[in-house]
Design a protein around this motif. Structure first.
Motif, short mmCIF file in Angstrom:
data_model
loop_
_atom_site.label_atom_id
_atom_site.label_comp_id
_atom_site.label_asym_id
_atom_site.label_seq_id
_atom_site.Cartn_x
_atom_site.Cartn_y
_atom_site.Cartn_z
N ASP B 279 0.86 -0.90 -0.06
CA ASP B 279 0.07 0.15 0.07
C ASP B 279 0.96 1.26 0.02
O ASP B 279 1.69 1.26 0.83
CB ASP B 279 -0.78 0.02 1.39
CG ASP B 279 -1.83 1.13 1.43
OD1 ASP B 279 -3.05 0.93 1.42
OD2 ASP B 279 -1.33 2.17 1.34
N PHE B 280 0.77 2.12 -1.06
CA PHE B 280 1.41 3.34 -1.18
C PHE B 280 1.45 4.34 0.22
O PHE B 280 2.52 4.80 0.60
CB PHE B 280 1.02 4.30 -2.18
CG PHE B 280 1.82 5.36 -2.30
CD1 PHE B 280 2.94 5.49 -2.96
CD2 PHE B 280 1.41 6.58 -1.80
CE1 PHE B 280 3.74 6.69 -3.09
CE2 PHE B 280 1.90 7.92 -1.74
CZ PHE B 280 3.14 7.72 -2.55
N SER B 281 0.26 4.33 0.95
CA SER B 281 0.31 5.33 1.93
C SER B 281 0.96 4.78 3.17
O SER B 281 1.51 5.46 3.87
CB SER B 281 -1.04 5.56 2.26
OG SER B 281 -1.53 6.11 1.11
N THR B 282 0.65 3.37 3.16
CA THR B 282 1.24 2.86 4.74
C THR B 282 2.22 2.20 4.60
O THR B 282 3.17 1.96 5.64
CB THR B 282 0.11 1.88 5.10
OG1 THR B 282 0.25 0.67 4.32
CG2 THR B 282 -1.29 2.46 5.61
N GLY B 283 2.95 1.62 3.43
CA GLY B 283 4.07 0.97 3.06
C GLY B 283 4.02 -0.47 3.70
O GLY B 283 4.69 -1.20 3.44
N GLU B 284 2.63 -0.79 4.08
CA GLU B 284 2.41 -2.20 4.61
C GLU B 284 1.70 -2.95 3.51
O GLU B 284 1.31 -2.58 2.36
CB GLU B 284 1.44 -2.15 5.90
CG GLU B 284 1.63 -1.13 6.57
CD GLU B 284 1.91 -1.66 8.13
OE1 GLU B 284 0.95 -2.22 8.56
OE2 GLU B 284 2.78 -1.12 8.73
N TYR B 285 1.57 -4.25 3.61
CA TYR B 285 1.05 -5.13 2.46
C TYR B 285 -0.44 -5.55 2.89
O TYR B 285 -0.46 -6.14 3.91
CB TYR B 285 2.06 -6.28 2.45
CG TYR B 285 3.20 -6.06 1.86
CD1 TYR B 285 3.50 -6.25 0.45
CD2 TYR B 285 4.28 -5.23 2.34
CE1 TYR B 285 4.60 -6.10 -0.28
CE2 TYR B 285 5.52 -4.96 1.76
CZ TYR B 285 5.55 -5.37 0.41
OH TYR B 285 6.84 -5.06 0.01
N SER B 286 -1.28 -5.37 1.90
CA SER B 286 -2.66 -5.49 2.19
C SER B 286 -3.37 -5.77 1.10
O SER B 286 -2.92 -5.67 -0.16
CB SER B 286 -3.41 -4.41 3.07
OG SER B 286 -3.23 -3.16 2.31
#
Ligand SMILES: Cc1cc2nc3c(=O)[nH]c(=O)nc-3n(C[C@H](O)[C@H](O)[C@H](O)COP(=O)(O)OP(=O)(O)OC[C@H]3O[C@@H](n4cnc5c(N)ncnc54)[C@H](O)[C@@H]3O)c2cc1C
Lengths: 157, 418
Positions: B279-286
């Motif tokens: 996810d661009f905004s969080t840098g996390e994977y979802s």
């Protein structure tokens, strides 16, 4: 040689001839609200900025379209909306990082600049040469290109 | 080199096209288990209102599109993957060897465990087959209950209402599209629907479905029972990963991938609704489960399959746009805001207009809107370029509608930039 719209805000006087010409050419009415080119006013700086689609190579609108309703015009390089294929889902309007694809509630379709098929009415109408239609590599779109590459997550090959 | 793609939705199709552009000679096989030519689920609402016929939903309109690119489309279902032997087993009994594999199998609708949920007359709205069943039952004047007012539910809502059915919406959360709009906007959207003659029950659950004399009886936890010819279940989806059991491809919410969209197995990639991408905004994977992300993934995964991992995925911006009975809503990125970040809001309840911007320092990180149809995309642009707004941030705090000017001021020849 492909040509592009070249905009020089310093030369714009805010007369809105371009918006009138665009809406008349494309919608058959003199109504700036239906124009695909928009002049933004900066009161404090005393400046006007005409702005429309840059026909960017990345073409996020085209990439995001779920039904192949946006296609490259081989003659002009513009990205054109095929009215009879567009379902009006608006995904292109959120995908375009320049904000230059808009939804037209009256028709249920999206609209964007298609360079009037190679003879852009805005450039013809502009009395001060703030909008010209010239060879692509002379347009100095560097700022926009920089913006484009910063936004690029999945540029088309 | 044989590239096999499982799943012929947008992610799979864009991957196939990208692979062909990058490698003229590779063998490309696209395996999909639906009988129709590759189509777009997103176009289904427009089929329901007869704006298009089925071919209008097809991802590529030219019947020779795939043949012309020398990509073979196989209509079959992959039942299992042997990643050691690099072989897929197909439901019809065949096997398929691959050098590189892309899993783009999307997701499937899930219904809550409600008694009677399997009754005839209960349908999800996920495939063309579902759409045909819905069109048979959603006749003008028919009683229709829509369970779930999330993003997909709300998209179908518009289509159902236009078919002239007598529509009731049941949503268990306290507002419509809770994962896309905040309380103010979600509540306004509900009022809008009600003003258009659609009944909306929020904070309400369906507790049972019973086959009644004429159609269905749908019981709610507020004590009511609704009569319905059709109950549409739109309560969420889950990635199609079952066939990967024992394959060594790791999954969590979806298939786990790295920044190249490569899975835990070297020659296997994943893309689209099935992939838990960055996810661009969080840098996390979802799992984002949206069309633009499927398009991003398809392109990036294919590029990495063709050339070794050369293209990193910076993350996709989560974004949605929705038209509900003529009211357009949209949301981008971190629309709920970040800790300590400022926010700018414009609310005009009488005209159903709403715009909320979320900042982290002087950078726009999220936005949500009702009634905005012009220059909406610039919100994505400002978020994704992480443009430092400088003094324009204060102007936006005063008047959030000036986003397009804020963008132009940062990129065009005006004032100090000239
Ligand atoms: C009604 C509706 C409206 C929507 N509207 C929007 C919208 O407005 N905006 C938006 O961003 N998104 C929208 N979506 C979501 C969007 O359609 C999905 O995000 C998108 O389809 C994901 O693409 P995909 O290629 O990952 O998966 P899919 O399109 O689901 O394609 C996956 C394909 O793989 C097949 N498959 C699965 N398992 C196997 C197997 N084992 N073997 C062979 N084939 C298999 C599936 O049957 C399917 O054909 C909507 C969805 C629906 C249903």
């Amino acid at each position: 040689m492909l040509r592009s719209l070249h905009i020089t805000p310093e030369k714009c006087t805010g007369c809105l001839q371009c918006e009138m010409a665009c809406s008349f050419e494309n919608e058959g009415v003199f109504n700036p609200a239906k124009s695909r080119i928009k002049v933004f006013t900066f009161h404090e700086e005393g400046r006007f900025v005409p702005y429309t689609c840059t026909q960017c190579a990345e073409a996020w609108c085209m990439q995001a379209c779920p039904v192949e309703a946006i296609v490259v015009n081989a003659a002009t390089g513009s990205k054109d909306v095929l009215e009879d294929v567009c379902v009006g889902c608006k995904v292109c309007t959120i995908a375009c990082p320049f904000g230059t694809v808009n939804y037209n509630q009256a028709t249920g379709k999206v609209i964007k600049c298609d360079l009037c098929g190679g003879d852009p009415a805005c450039a013809t109408a502009c009395p001060t040469e703030a909008i010209t239609y010239i060879d692509s590599d002379m347009t100095g779109y560097e700022r926009m290109r920089a913006w484009a590459s910063k936004t690029d997550t999945a540029a088309s090959a | 080199m044989h590239h096999v793609i499982v799943g012929a939705g947008p992610a799979g199709v864009i991957a196939a096209e990208t692979l062909r552009r990058l490698d003229r000679d590779a063998k490309i096989t696209l395996v999909g288990d639906e009988p129709e030519p590759p189509y777009s689920r997103m176009a289904i609402p427009y089929l329901l209102i007869d704006k298009i016929k089925e071919p209008g939903t097809y991802l590529r309109k030219d019947a020779e599109h795939f043949a012309a690119r020398n990509a073979e489309v196989v209509h079959d279902r992959v039942g299992g993957v042997d990643t050691k032997r690099q072989t897929l087993s197909l439901t019809n009994g065949g096997k398929l060897k691959y050098d590189r594999l892309l899993i783009a199998t999307g997701s499937h609708p899930v219904s809550p465990p409600i008694p009677g949920i399997d009754s005839a007359g209960v349908h999800p709205c996920w495939t063309l087959e579902d759409a045909r069943a819905i069109m048979k039952l959603a006749k003008p004047g028919a009683n229709v209950v829509l369970m779930g007012a999330g993003f997909i539910g709300c998209i179908i809502l518009e289509a159902l209402a236009s078919r002239g059915v007598n529509l009731t919406v049941v949503e268990m959360e306290n507002r419509m599209v809770p994962r896309m709009l905040d309380e103010t906007a979600g509540t306004l959207l509900k009022q809008w629907c009600e003003s258009k003659g659609v009944r909306v029950h929020t904070s309400t659950k369906v507790t049972a479905v019973e086959a009644a004399k004429k159609g269905l009886g749908v019981s709610l936890d507020n004590g009511d029972t609704l009569e319905a010819a059709l109950l549409i279940s739109a309560t969420g989806v889950r990635p199609n990963t079952q066939f990967l059991e024992g394959s060594g491809v790791d999954t969590d919410q979806g298939i786990l991938v790295n920044a190249y969209l490569q899975t835990s197995v070297e020659h296997v990639y994943a893309a689209g609704d099935v992939a838990q991408g960055r996810d661009f905004s969080t840098g996390e994977y979802s799992v984002q489960a949206i069309q633009p992300t499927a398009a991003d993934h398809g392109h990036i995964a294919a590029t990495n399959m063709a050339g070794g991992n050369t293209l990193e995925h910076p993350g996709s911006v989560n974004m949605n746009v929705l038209d509900t009975l003529g009211l357009v809503s949209s949301s981008f990125g971190l629309w709920m805001g970040v800790d300590g970040g400022d926010s700018a809001t414009l609310t005009d309840r009488d005209r159903y207009r709403y715009l909320n911007l979320r900042f982290d320092g002087d950078v726009l990180v999220g936005a949500s809107a009702l009634g905005l149809t012009q220059h909406v995309g610039v919100l994505r642009g400002l978020i994704q370029t992480r443009t430092a707004l400088g003094r324009w941030k204060d102007k936006l705090l005063d008047d959030p509608t000036r986003v397009m000017e804020a963008y132009l001021a940062g990129t065009q020849a005006i004032g100090a930039n000239a």
